[in-house]
Design a protein around this motif. Structure first.
Motif: not given
Length: 125
Positions: A38-44, A89-102
């Motif tokens: 998740r991400q809010t404006p101005g934050k990582e 908890d207000t934020a833009m929520y992103y789904c993500a996928a990666v191979r390898g270590a979790c």
């Protein structure tokens, strides 16, 4: 390669619940580490919850006991059940996928991930 599409965001009052879904296309969905950020404006962008290919899960401290990540390999779908929502908890929520270590919660090496377009979650007090 995998393509991800989120749904289920919206507006809810504090204490309420939402369930996010992420539909994946592409091969070998079950072999990926999957996660929600998740991400809010101005934050990582921060890692909220991750689920490894073996089904083991991890959560950020801020959501432990309130959020549950799960997946349905047969449907190529990732979920995030969010209960007892708070205004922070207000934020833009992103789904993500990666191979390898979790290491979703660590929030590192974000360039390695495949990303969805995001879905907005707004929690009012």
């Amino acid at each position: 390669q995998v393509q991800l599409v989120e749904s289920g965001g919206g507006s809810v009052q504090a204490g309420g619940s939402l369930r996010l879904s992420c539909a994946a296309s592409g091969r070998a969905f079950s072999n990926y580490c999957l996660g929600w950020f998740r991400q809010t404006p101005g934050k990582e962008r921060e890692g909220v919850a991750g689920i490894a290919s073996d089904g083991s899960t991890s959560y950020a401290d801020s959501v432990k006991g309130r959020f549950t990540i799960s997946k349905d390999n047969a449907k190529n779908t990732l979920y995030l059940q969010m209960n007892s929502l708070k205004p922070e908890d207000t934020a833009m929520y992103y789904c993500a996928a990666v191979r390898g270590a979790c290491a979703v919660v660590a929030g590192i090496n974000l360039f390695r991930y495949y990303w969805g377009q995001g879905t907005q979650v707004t929690v009012s007090s």
